[in-house]
Motif scaffolding. Structure first.
Motif, PDB file in Angstrom:
ATOM      1  N   UNK A  47       2.896 -12.387   2.353  1.00  0.00           N
ATOM      2  CA  UNK A  47       3.117 -13.746   1.774  1.00  0.00           C
ATOM      3  C   UNK A  47       2.244 -14.231   0.575  1.00  0.00           C
ATOM      4  N   UNK A  48       3.148 -14.733  -0.237  1.00  0.00           N
ATOM      5  CA  UNK A  48       2.622 -15.332  -1.622  1.00  0.00           C
ATOM      6  C   UNK A  48       2.869 -14.345  -2.651  1.00  0.00           C
ATOM      7  N   UNK A  49       3.745 -13.211  -2.450  1.00  0.00           N
ATOM      8  CA  UNK A  49       4.430 -12.499  -3.503  1.00  0.00           C
ATOM      9  C   UNK A  49       5.516 -11.863  -3.145  1.00  0.00           C
ATOM     10  N   UNK A  50       6.649 -11.601  -3.948  1.00  0.00           N
ATOM     11  CA  UNK A  50       7.916 -11.034  -3.497  1.00  0.00           C
ATOM     12  C   UNK A  50       7.878  -9.545  -4.061  1.00  0.00           C
ATOM     13  N   UNK A  51       6.528  -9.031  -4.777  1.00  0.00           N
ATOM     14  CA  UNK A  51       6.440  -7.647  -5.131  1.00  0.00           C
ATOM     15  C   UNK A  51       5.885  -6.715  -3.837  1.00  0.00           C
ATOM     16  N   UNK A  52       6.793  -5.967  -3.453  1.00  0.00           N
ATOM     17  CA  UNK A  52       6.213  -5.158  -2.465  1.00  0.00           C
ATOM     18  C   UNK A  52       5.254  -4.233  -2.730  1.00  0.00           C
ATOM     19  N   UNK A  53       3.984  -4.278  -2.078  1.00  0.00           N
ATOM     20  CA  UNK A  53       3.036  -3.333  -2.242  1.00  0.00           C
ATOM     21  C   UNK A  53       1.894  -3.712  -3.103  1.00  0.00           C
ATOM     22  N   UNK A  54       2.295  -4.870  -3.784  1.00  0.00           N
ATOM     23  CA  UNK A  54       1.047  -5.386  -4.585  1.00  0.00           C
ATOM     24  C   UNK A  54      -0.107  -5.824  -3.666  1.00  0.00           C
ATOM     25  N   UNK A  55      -1.272  -5.660  -4.435  1.00  0.00           N
ATOM     26  CA  UNK A  55      -2.453  -5.950  -3.572  1.00  0.00           C
ATOM     27  C   UNK A  55      -2.787  -7.563  -3.721  1.00  0.00           C
ATOM     28  N   UNK A  56      -2.689  -8.340  -2.950  1.00  0.00           N
ATOM     29  CA  UNK A  56      -2.876  -9.862  -2.992  1.00  0.00           C
ATOM     30  C   UNK A  56      -4.236 -10.392  -2.133  1.00  0.00           C
ATOM     31  N   UNK A  57      -4.796  -9.438  -1.493  1.00  0.00           N
ATOM     32  CA  UNK A  57      -5.833  -9.955  -0.611  1.00  0.00           C
ATOM     33  C   UNK A  57      -6.976 -10.458  -1.668  1.00  0.00           C
ATOM     34  N   UNK A  58      -7.367 -12.122  -1.168  1.00  0.00           N
ATOM     35  CA  UNK A  58      -8.160 -12.631  -1.786  1.00  0.00           C
ATOM     36  C   UNK A  58      -7.753 -13.218  -2.940  1.00  0.00           C
ATOM     37  N   UNK A  59      -6.440 -12.827  -3.311  1.00  0.00           N
ATOM     38  CA  UNK A  59      -5.877 -13.532  -4.745  1.00  0.00           C
ATOM     39  C   UNK A  59      -5.450 -14.875  -4.662  1.00  0.00           C
ATOM     40  N   UNK A  60      -4.965 -15.376  -3.443  1.00  0.00           N
ATOM     41  CA  UNK A  60      -4.516 -16.595  -3.176  1.00  0.00           C
ATOM     42  C   UNK A  60      -5.097 -17.144  -1.998  1.00  0.00           C
ATOM     43  N   UNK A  61      -5.165 -18.585  -1.847  1.00  0.00           N
ATOM     44  CA  UNK A  61      -5.749 -19.096  -0.658  1.00  0.00           C
ATOM     45  C   UNK A  61      -4.775 -19.016   0.524  1.00  0.00           C
ATOM     46  N   UNK A  62      -4.890 -17.753   0.978  1.00  0.00           N
ATOM     47  CA  UNK A  62      -4.242 -17.435   2.369  1.00  0.00           C
ATOM     48  C   UNK A  62      -4.861 -17.467   3.564  1.00  0.00           C
ATOM     49  N   UNK A  63      -4.589 -18.227   4.486  1.00  0.00           N
ATOM     50  CA  UNK A  63      -5.208 -17.981   5.880  1.00  0.00           C
ATOM     51  C   UNK A  63      -4.631 -17.143   6.863  1.00  0.00           C
TER      52      UNK A  63
END
Length: 936
Positions: A39-55
């Motif tokens: 959630x937060x990116x449409x690019x599969x496989x992108x590393x998004x941990x801590x990149x956006x405020x996601x709970x």
């Protein structure tokens, strides 16, 4: 592009390439298709941990909460606002009743987008998305993106995005039963759920089903509502003069009279002055929590057609039934021009008389039934471009809601008029409608002066009188949402810091909706709230592009620096086009620290109900500035006197009785409606934060995020108080056109609709701390502390000088300065687990009400008097203990609101039907439950 051609065209273009890539993969060995999209990116496989405020709420956390629905669980997170519709509001009407809706940042439930596995959940005509449709047993995790994301997901993603990820390729079976009730002995809740799945190396099917039944709770069974809306310390002062005892107005003495106990209804001398002792406590018949029954089934089918192409389908069926009850209608003959005829056999004085009588014998009940069918089907896969995998998917989603509302307890005006008209006694000694010469066939005369519990001819307790006066009303509605989408993502080329990633997608969405009130309500021929048909629809074609650009990696002071850009173009059939963009970055100066920030444009398209809704009626509570004795009174000024209002006028409330506290409820229905010229709302959101995982404390993660939202063209319901203020205080004559006043000065009618006049800005901070301690001799401990601080919640209004100002709402009812949750989990060993949850809500400022506590009576805001009463903070504690039995079962015992916390009474606000501060967030008692889960 025409409907249906978009996904076909993309599929035609992609499948041959995918097949070719599959043939290549056959020669080199099969490749894993399990590619994760977050959630937060449409690019599969992108590393998004801590990149956006996601709970993220895990399945394990869900099971330890004991909550019955997804919305119940999410309502307890610190960033959740107070829902405008809940089981606590028995007075709510329309198709949204019975649903569970999540509101992040207090921006409204329609500004938080809900997804299931990345695909929109269907909405009502009002734009509400019901989270309770999803069986809890089907959920793998829930992602909450606390940020604007219209650039990626389109309309409604202003405040946040909630993405419910369901279980797939589950192998096995499990069944669960849960029962609980309040320590008061009511509010029983039963949940049966089960999941079954089978899978192999190529695919699987997972089916989850759930049945939930929750009993209603009467307001009379709770301390805060048992004595009426005034609370237990002021018994009787919140009661209504329109009571089940009935009364009539004696013009000779200008007094309301009621039949004395044991009196003869035909004898004028047996009627005594109607005093407060005869008033009605409507809460004796009111639900403080509505009843609910829900049946839902969710299935996921996932199958690898080839090594590089998969088929995936979600199917959801849900049927929800909600039972509401409020007190019998407060019938006032003057409102409907239906006096008790002087020729009625029940008239004690022989001339037409004005009366009022609460129809206590027949409480108003509504059963709302909503059936949802949802099917999502799609193909996904990947192929290689320059040895880089490119992912693609095409899908179709169809979500249909069908609603039926059955109501009883509102009287037919086509029946009350003849029942109160002339009548006579026939040869058998039976009262008949009409005259001897002209009887009215099928009519049953009614005596409204007989108090509740007193039998006799024409009594409302008689079954034949009830059958004649009270028909059954049926409203129907249907909404449909069809979504065609195609997405492509991958790496374009390699930069020194990593792959330059992209995602591109096309989407077409078709929304239609209809809600048809019963013919009685449409014609205004009942005591129910008038309403007309809502019907309309629109289409939107969209395209988006997302780029993920790694700028630096593995260098001094930049272990990572990545920029993410996204933009979405939307073309609506009703209002035109709009483009919304988003930019975010993440910077890791060292491995243990991540700095993140986002800037996003957002928008919300007006809903079908906003644009094409019918006319609705309501009994509003308001403060008339032309009345003496009210805050900010302008009684006697030119605007008031020109409207025919006496300088000594005192606002009249229910039963046309002078108000003693404000806001005061009107005795007449006001009308409100939609606006076909509404435009979309717009927003700018900004977030910035830091995440720290210190090396000296393994398992500890700290985060701090700042957020700011600014909304313009905000769609608001033009309020009664705003119109009255503009007309009489500010002297804007154009705002007076929709106001109708009776000869005595009281407002007998008003129309108020929707407008794009609103502006809003909110700002605050989120703090999070998670710590997983190393195992000790006493077991393992996990702590999760989440806190939200609301620094600003300002809405645009005008002061008495006509100047635009922002009025602060932070700290007012529903807008808590601080909300905080602390969860402590203790894994004693492999068999035992204990979880203690605490929820903290800071104090709030309640508006002052006459003859009630007022801690700051002399307070001013923006140069105007704004007295308030400060209410203290509240903390609620929940406990659950579970045991994993040797036969692969789990037994859980839980208590919500362990210490039976009772919050202070709220007299001047709240999204509930009784005098209690925000039950949607506050507990109404101690709730105990037990759950048994068996795995096979």
């Amino acid at each position: 592009m025409r409907k249906g051609l978009l996904p076909l065209a993309v599929l035609t273009a992609l499948v041959p390439a995918a097949v070719s890539a599959q043939e290549q993969a056959t020669a080199t060995g099969a490749t894993n298709l399990d590619r994760i999209q977050v959630t937060g990116s449409r690019i599969r496989g992108v590393e998004i941990e801590n990149a956006q405020p996601i709970l993220t709420v895990s399945r394990e956390q869900i099971s330890r909460s004991g909550q019955a629905t997804v919305a119940d669980l999410l309502q307890n997170i610190s960033s959740a606002g107070s829902p405008s519709i809940s089981r606590a509001d028995a007075l709510a009407s329309g198709e949204n009743v019975g649903g569970y809706y999540i509101d992040i940042r207090n921006l409204g439930a329609t500004r938080t987008l809900v997804l299931i596995n990345g695909v929109r959940l269907g909405a009502t005509t009002g734009g509400f998305q019901d989270l309770s449709q999803i069986p809890v047993s089907a959920i793998e995790r829930i992602d909450i993106l606390k940020d604007g994301a219209s650039a990626l997901y389109g309309s409604d993603a202003i405040a946040a995005v909630v993405n419910v990820i369901t279980r797939s390729r589950f192998d096995g079976a499990e069944a669960s039963v849960q029962y609980g009730q309040f320590s008061d002995g009511d509010g029983g809740e039963t949940i049966y759920s089960g999941s079954f799945g089978t899978s192999n190396e190529r695919g699987g099917i997972t089916i989850s089903a759930e049945f939930m039944e929750a009993d209603p709770i009467l307001a009379g069974n709770r301390f805060f509502s048992a004595f009426g809306n005034a609370g237990p310390d002021y018994p009787g002062s919140g009661f209504s003069p329109v009571s089940q005892n009935g009364s009539w107005f004696d013009e000779a003495t200008e007094t309301w009279l009621t039949l004395r106990p044991g009196g003869n209804p035909a004898n004028r001398a047996d009627y005594v002055p109607h005093t407060a002792a005869f008033n009605a406590n409507a809460n004796q018949q009111m639900f403080v929590q509505t009843g609910l029954e829900r049946k839902s089934v969710f299935s996921n089918i996932n199958y690898d057609l080839t090594d590089r192409i998969s088929f995936n389908s979600d199917i959801l069926y849900n049927k929800r039934s909600t039972d509401q009850q409020i007190a019998g209608y407060p019938y006032q003959s003057l409102a409907f021009d239906t006096p008790l005829s002087g020729d009625s056999v029940f008239n004690p004085v022989g001339e037409d008389i004005e009366f009022r009588r609460r129809l206590w014998e027949v409480p108003r009940t509504t059963r709302s039934e909503l059936t949802t069918f949802r099917v999502v089907a799609g193909l996904s896969g990947y192929f290689d471009v320059n040895e880089r995998p490119w992912d693609w998917n095409v899908s179709y989603a169809n979500n249909r809601n069908e609603v039926t509302k059955t109501g009883h307890g509102d009287a037919s005006l086509l029946a009350t008029a003849p029942a109160l008209g002339p009548s006579f006694i026939d040869g058998s000694g039976v009262a008949r409608c009409g005259t001897v010469a002209s009887p009215i066939a099928g009519c049953i005369p009614w005596n409204p002066l007989l108090p509740f519990g007193v039998s006799g001819p024409g009594s409302l307790g008689n079954a034949e009188v009830q059958d004649f006066l009270f028909p059954t009303y049926t409203d129907t509605g249907e909404t449909s949402s069809k979504i065609y989408s195609a997405n492509l993502s991958g790496g374009l080329f390699e930069l020194p810091a990593g792959d330059f990633g992209f995602a591109f997608g096309l989407e077409r969405r078709e929304e239609t909706g209809r809600f048809v009130p019963d013919a009685f309500n449409q014609s205004g021929n009942s005591t129910g709230l008038p309403a007309t048909t809502t019907q309309g629809g629109y289409e939107v074609d969209e395209a988006y592009l997302e780029l993920n650009i790694p700028l630096l990696a593995d260098v001094a002071f930049a272990q990572e620096l990545t920029l993410n850009l996204a933009s979405r173009y939307s073309d609506y059939s009703n209002f035109g086009d709009t483009t919304n963009s988003k930019a975010s970055f993440i910077w890791r100066p060292i491995d243990s620290v991540a700095v993140r920030a986002t800037w996003a444009q957002g928008f919300r398209a007006p809903s079908i109900d906003n644009l094409y809704g019918g006319i609705g009626g309501s009994f509003e509570s308001y403060t008339d500035p032309c009345s003496v004795g009210v805050p900010g009174s302008v009684a006697g000024n030119a605007a008031c006197t020109s409207a025919g209002v006496s300088p000594t006028y005192v606002q009249l409330g229910q039963g046309l009785v002078p108000c003693t506290s404000w806001p005061c409820q009107t005795p007449d229905q006001f009308l409100s409606g939609s606006n076909p010229d509404l435009g979309p709302e717009a927003s700018i959101s900004r977030t910035a934060g830091i995440v720290w995982s210190p090396g000296f404390a393994e398992g500890l993660t700290l985060s701090l995020d700042w957020y700011n939202y600014k909304l313009s063209n905000y769609i608001i319901q033009d309020s009664v108080n705003r119109i009255l203020r503009d007309c009489y205080v500010l002297g804007d004559a154009s705002r007076c056109a929709g106001i109708t006043r009776a000869a005595d000065g009281h407002i007998s009618g008003m129309f108020f609709g929707l407008t794009n006049l609103g502006e809003l800005e909110t700002e605050g901070w989120d703090f999070g701390a998670r710590y997983r301690m190393a195992d000790t001799a006493f077991g393992g401990f996990t702590f999760d502390w989440q806190t939200s601080y609301l620094a600003k919640y300002d809405t645009l209004t005008q002061n008495s000088a006509g100047e635009n100002i922002f009025v602060g709402g932070a700290g007012d009812p529903g807008y808590f300065r601080i909300k905080s949750t602390l969860s402590t989990n203790w894994e004693i060993n492999e068999d035992w687990n204990a979880t203690w949850n605490m929820r903290y809500y800071s104090g709030i400022n309640d508006g002052c009400v006459a003859n009630r506590p007022c801690s700051e009576p002399d307070r001013f805001q923006n140069g105007e008097t704004a007295p308030r009463n400060r209410l203290g903070s509240n903390t609620f504690h929940n406990l659950q203990v579970s045991y994993n039995a040797p036969w692969d079962a789990t037994v859980s015992l839980g208590v919500d609101n362990v210490f039976d916390r009772e919050a202070a009474i709220l007299f001047n606000g709240g999204n509930v039907s009784t005098a209690f501060p925000y039950y949607p967030e506050f507990d109404i008692g101690r709730f105990m439950y037990m759950r048994y889960t068996q795995r096979f």
